[in-house]
Motif scaffolding. Structure first.
Motif, PDB file in Angstrom:
ATOM      1  N   GLY A   1       0.811  -1.206   0.000  1.00 58.72           N
ATOM      2  CA  GLY A   1       0.000   0.000   0.000  1.00 58.72           C
ATOM      3  C   GLY A   1       0.846   1.257   0.000  1.00 58.72           C
ATOM      4  O   GLY A   1       0.562   2.214  -0.740  1.00 58.72           O
ATOM      5  N   THR A   2       1.901   1.259   0.793  1.00 55.99           N
ATOM      6  CA  THR A   2       2.795   2.415   0.846  1.00 55.99           C
ATOM      7  C   THR A   2       3.492   2.635  -0.491  1.00 55.99           C
ATOM      8  O   THR A   2       3.737   3.769  -0.896  1.00 55.99           O
ATOM      9  CB  THR A   2       3.839   2.227   1.960  1.00 55.99           C
ATOM     10  OG1 THR A   2       3.165   2.060   3.207  1.00 55.99           O
ATOM     11  CG2 THR A   2       4.767   3.431   2.059  1.00 55.99           C
ATOM     12  N   SER A   3       3.802   1.554  -1.183  1.00 51.42           N
ATOM     13  CA  SER A   3       4.531   1.656  -2.448  1.00 51.42           C
ATOM     14  C   SER A   3       3.725   2.342  -3.532  1.00 51.42           C
ATOM     15  O   SER A   3       4.285   2.924  -4.466  1.00 51.42           O
ATOM     16  CB  SER A   3       4.956   0.264  -2.928  1.00 51.42           C
ATOM     17  OG  SER A   3       3.853  -0.437  -3.487  1.00 51.42           O
ATOM     18  N   GLY A   4       2.409   2.249  -3.457  1.00 49.57           N
ATOM     19  CA  GLY A   4       1.562   2.817  -4.502  1.00 49.57           C
ATOM     20  C   GLY A   4       1.605   2.046  -5.808  1.00 49.57           C
ATOM     21  O   GLY A   4       1.138   2.547  -6.842  1.00 49.57           O
ATOM     22  N   ARG A   5       2.136   0.824  -5.795  1.00 48.78           N
ATOM     23  CA  ARG A   5       2.272   0.040  -7.014  1.00 48.78           C
ATOM     24  C   ARG A   5       0.981  -0.735  -7.284  1.00 48.78           C
ATOM     25  O   ARG A   5       0.707  -1.761  -6.648  1.00 48.78           O
ATOM     26  CB  ARG A   5       3.473  -0.893  -6.899  1.00 48.78           C
ATOM     27  CG  ARG A   5       4.795  -0.142  -6.826  1.00 48.78           C
ATOM     28  CD  ARG A   5       5.971  -1.061  -6.547  1.00 48.78           C
ATOM     29  NE  ARG A   5       6.111  -2.100  -7.562  1.00 48.78           N
ATOM     30  CZ  ARG A   5       7.026  -3.067  -7.505  1.00 48.78           C
ATOM     31  NH1 ARG A   5       7.893  -3.093  -6.488  1.00 48.78           N
ATOM     32  NH2 ARG A   5       7.089  -3.976  -8.452  1.00 48.78           N
ATOM     33  N   ALA A   6       0.198  -0.248  -8.213  1.00 43.88           N
ATOM     34  CA  ALA A   6      -1.120  -0.819  -8.501  1.00 43.88           C
ATOM     35  C   ALA A   6      -1.027  -2.273  -8.939  1.00 43.88           C
ATOM     36  O   ALA A   6      -1.945  -3.069  -8.675  1.00 43.88           O
ATOM     37  CB  ALA A   6      -1.811   0.015  -9.571  1.00 43.88           C
TER      38      ALA A   6
ATOM     39  N   GLN B   1      -1.947  -8.959  -5.020  1.00 49.03           N
ATOM     40  CA  GLN B   1      -1.098  -9.696  -4.091  1.00 49.03           C
ATOM     41  C   GLN B   1      -1.373  -9.246  -2.653  1.00 49.03           C
ATOM     42  O   GLN B   1      -1.470 -10.075  -1.733  1.00 49.03           O
ATOM     43  CB  GLN B   1       0.367  -9.446  -4.454  1.00 49.03           C
ATOM     44  CG  GLN B   1       1.314 -10.544  -4.008  1.00 49.03           C
ATOM     45  CD  GLN B   1       2.640 -10.452  -4.756  1.00 49.03           C
ATOM     46  OE1 GLN B   1       2.758  -9.789  -5.770  1.00 49.03           O
ATOM     47  NE2 GLN B   1       3.648 -11.129  -4.238  1.00 49.03           N
ATOM     48  N   ALA B   2      -1.508  -7.935  -2.450  1.00 53.57           N
ATOM     49  CA  ALA B   2      -1.809  -7.416  -1.118  1.00 53.57           C
ATOM     50  C   ALA B   2      -3.142  -7.960  -0.617  1.00 53.57           C
ATOM     51  O   ALA B   2      -3.277  -8.311   0.567  1.00 53.57           O
ATOM     52  CB  ALA B   2      -1.833  -5.892  -1.138  1.00 53.57           C
ATOM     53  N   GLY B   3      -4.116  -8.044  -1.503  1.00 54.38           N
ATOM     54  CA  GLY B   3      -5.416  -8.587  -1.123  1.00 54.38           C
ATOM     55  C   GLY B   3      -5.315 -10.032  -0.667  1.00 54.38           C
ATOM     56  O   GLY B   3      -5.964 -10.445   0.308  1.00 54.38           O
TER      57      GLY B   3
END
Length: 782
Positions: free
Chosen positions: A439-444, A449-451
């Protein structure tokens, strides 16, 4: 150029031993025997130039290169020492050769060169033997040699032939004599040009000039997060010497080791990650800036014997297949990156392949360690011992020797696999940290993967809150599978890993159930000393955690008392007075363990400024009175505690009261220098936000109550002081719709936990009860 097949002995042979670690990589050990003092110089390429894994791990316990074949002070024996004045960068040793012949030996660990300096006030002989032959000229001995593919030039720089009565003995020993505080430089570099550079730079420095030069070089890092305990000089001394020792332990390329001793001269992921994260959270981020990029760039490559594929994993040691799985490596790698980002605000590593590599190793850990039939992460390692399902069972794969496991067969069966609280709490935190960092990275492109990480963390949280919680409301320690198929759950007590259980309960940074952690920490503190001597590193976490949740300052300090006393004890084997030891009552054991020093520093510093998972909180205490140059993100904070007590009565930040919260909203800190004053009191009746695992964006007052805007990527927890009678409502900031939540007491601490089972940016509004008071700190200008 090892003297034996395996390093033996693994413990220093001297009656007394002083170890100095150079920030370029070299190490000097003074082994004081009854009749002489050996000087053992170990070589690594200069860390200020060489950051690669090979250079940073070139000399370890099990495979090392000696700068000289032999070096000694042949006229100094252990019984002649009258005083040890140990410092990691400038140690002095008092010597009495007779009732009249007194001397002072000084050893300087030069802070930015691969060199040590030796000096003596009165006559002292230094004897050296090269591997083959020295090249000799007036004032300089050098030897060029090659070992394991590295070109090395050892050197000895001295005032001159006549001034030091230079001579060569029949057996090939080169002798120099020192007096009048002559300075002799001893070290090694990669070529003769570098040697000449060092000699030109330092060769004419007097002893006190070298020491003063060191202090100028050390000041920028060691000035960060400086604690002040003016009413407790012993604690102050221990904190100061261990800050210096730990900074010497991290070379300029990022590598560290387990302790200032031979047996722990290995780069453990856990030790260095924990130490650097602790110091970063204590306001000194200099170590984690070095360590985090180094650990992320160097996972271990090994052959997966089950699939035949080469896999990259973070294991017990950095960057080698000569390793134990231990299965906590990916957590500590993630912890390093997480607190690099949280404590410095530097997100550059999130935009490159290092972050992608970390996520790949996390995916590998999920794939290979998660046992779906059990619903937990399992391992063939328990503590530091391999279990019967490991392909290296019965060996120590770190050095390749045969070593029976502590979990060897008993009653005809052996432990086959383990599902420990430690491993499962680590993986829960690794998942949450990875999701947060994405989330911090802002990499859409990483959103999916985060989900997945959040979904697995949520499922795993449910297991941690049920399967591992016993009927007594405390965490159980481990589920074991034996070779005969039997399964056994073990509670905390004999037969479990005491260290790992304590870490699991307290370190986080995310705790799925704070109440169970509080109950468990109290039980560990009570039971551990009844079972065996406790380890100081996890003990420090326990002490700070319990002070966080109701323990008074006197009791907190009492929990540290034995550790401080042991650190200040002048012991025989390792007379490095002031540095921490590993275990309670083991006075003659290893010293200057970075993770022990780090946990002590964090335990004390966090009693005034506590770095949480996503923020910074203020605390009150009677032990720590100040922190100077506490670095957090782009703020540098000078904090002072006034008054006595464990409750915060008032907070003044840059001359303005901070009301309604002990967590500092992110907008309230200025870029650069900030001034924080905390007034402590015996108790406080004020309603305030005490803690949260989300980021506190802002606090707003309105006729309807006090509103707190919190932002997090996962389910949010917020802990409140004096919330009796307070009504909490939660809404989504973007849409304004109500958000489900639940409030419950935090054990018997008098605090209340509000749980919000989703992430995002939410507004928690508190009304009624003590939240109805608007002058939370006694009024503006009070």
């Amino acid at each position: 150029m090892m003297p034996s097949l395996h390093r033996s002995p693994q413990v220093e042979e001297g009656v007394r031993n002083i170890i100095l670690q150079n920030r370029c990589g070299n190490r000097l050990t003074l082994l004081l025997h009854d009749d002489r003092t050996e000087l053992e110089f170990l070589y690594k390429p200069n860390a200020f130039r060489r950051k690669d894994l090979r250079a940073r791990t070139f000399s370890t316990r099990d495979n090392c290169t000696f700068v000289f074949r032999a070096a000694a002070l042949p006229e100094v024996g252990a019984g002649m020492v009258t005083e040890f004045d140990y410092d990691p960068f400038a140690t002095r040793i008092g010597i009495a050769a007779s009732a009249q012949a007194r001397n002072t030996l000084a050893v300087v660990n030069v802070a930015d060169e691969n060199v040590f300096a030796i000096s003596a006030r009165a006559p002292l002989a230094l004897a050296l033997r090269p591997h083959a032959a020295f090249s000799v000229r007036d004032g300089l001995l050098t030897e060029s040699f090659r070992d394991r593919g590295e070109d090395i030039v050892s050197f000895v720089a001295f005032p001159g032939y006549e001034l030091n009565r230079y001579r060569v003995l029949d057996d090939g020993t080169h002798v120099l004599q020192l007096m009048e505080n002559d300075v002799i430089l001893l070290g090694a570099e990669e070529n003769e040009a570098q040697v000449e550079r060092v000699v030109r730079s330092l060769g004419r420095c007097a002893l006190e000039e070298l020491i003063a030069r060191n202090e100028r070089l050390l000041a920028p890092a060691l000035g960060n997060g400086m604690p002040a305990t003016p009413g407790d000089p012993p604690l102050q001394r221990v904190l100061e010497i261990n800050r210096r020792a730990t900074w010497s332990a991290f070379d300029a390329g990022g590598a560290s080791f387990g302790a200032l001793c031979r047996i722990y001269m290995l780069t453990w992921l856990r030790d260095a990650s924990m130490a650097s994260a602790c110091f970063a959270r204590a306001g000194m981020p200099d170590m984690i800036k070095l360590w985090a990029p180094f650990v992320l760039a160097n996972p271990s490559e090994r052959l997966d014997t089950a699939t035949g594929a080469t896999v990259r994993e973070h294991m017990q040691l950095i960057g080698t297949r000569w390793n134990k799985p231990e299965d906590d490596g990916v957590y500590y790698a993630a912890l390093s990156l997480f607190f690099l980002v949280e404590c410095t605000g530097d997100t550059a590593a999130l935009q490159c392949g290092l972050f992608d590599e970390l996520l790949a190793t996390l995916d590998r850990a999920i794939e290979s360690r998660f046992d779906a039939d059990v619903g937990l992460f399992g391992s063939d390692t328990l503590g530091e011992d391999l279990l019967a399902s490991s392909p290296c069972y019965g060996y120590d794969p770190v050095n390749g020797t045969v070593k029976p496991s502590h979990h060897a067969p008993s009653g005809g069966r052996a432990v086959m696999r383990a599902w420990s609280l430690y491993q499962n709490m680590n993986m829960y935190n690794a998942l949450r940290m990875a999701s947060s960092l994405i989330g911090t990275s802002g990499r859409a492109e990483l959103a999916g993967q985060a989900g997945r990480y959040r979904a697995l963390a949520a499922r795993h949280e449910a297991a941690l809150r049920t399967a591992f919680v016993g009927e007594d409301g405390e965490y159980r320690s481990v589920r074991l599978l034996f070779t005969d198929g039997a399964v056994e759950w073990r509670a905390y007590g004999r037969g479990v890993d005491y260290w790992e259980h304590a870490w699991a309960v307290t370190t986080g940074p995310f705790l799925p159930d704070p109440a169970v952690s509080v109950n468990s920490a109290r039980a560990i503190i009570r039971r551990w000393p009844e079972i065996r001597a406790y380890g100081y590193c996890p003990w420090n976490y326990l002490a700070a955690f319990l002070h966080e949740h109701g323990l008074d300052s006197a009791s907190f300090r009492a929990l540290l008392d034995e550790q401080v006393t042991d650190a200040l004890r002048l012991t025989t084997k390792y007379p490095m007075q002031g540095t921490v030891t590993e275990y309670q009552t083991n006075h003659e054991g290893w010293r200057a363990l970075p993770f022990g020093a780090g946990s002590l520093m964090l335990a004390v510093a966090s009693r005034l400024l506590s770095v949480r998972a996503h923020g910074l909180a203020v605390r009150a205490n009677c032990v720590l009175r100040g922190l100077t140059r506490f670095v957090w993100r782009d703020a540098v904070i000078d904090a002072t505690a006034e008054g006595d007590g464990d409750a915060v009565d008032r907070i003044m930040l840059n001359g303005t009261p901070l009301d309604h919260s002990l967590v500092i909203p992110r907008a309230r800190l200025r870029f650069g220098r900030n001034r924080l004053t905390v007034r402590c009191a015996a108790r406080s009746e004020l309603f305030r936000l005490y803690d949260t695992d989300a980021e506190l964006v802002e606090i707003e007052e309105s006729p309807g109550g006090i509103s707190y805007v919190l932002s997090g990527d996962y389910a949010i927890q917020a802990i409140w002081d004096n919330a009796g009678g307070v009504l909490f409502t939660v809404t989504d900031v973007a849409g304004g719709e109500p958000v489900e939540h639940a409030a419950e007491p935090l054990s018997d601490t008098g605090r209340t936990v509000v749980r919000i089972p989703r992430g995002g940016t939410v507004r928690i509004t508190a009304s009624g009860g003590r939240a109805a008071s608007r002058k939370a700190t006694g009024g503006r200008g009070s």
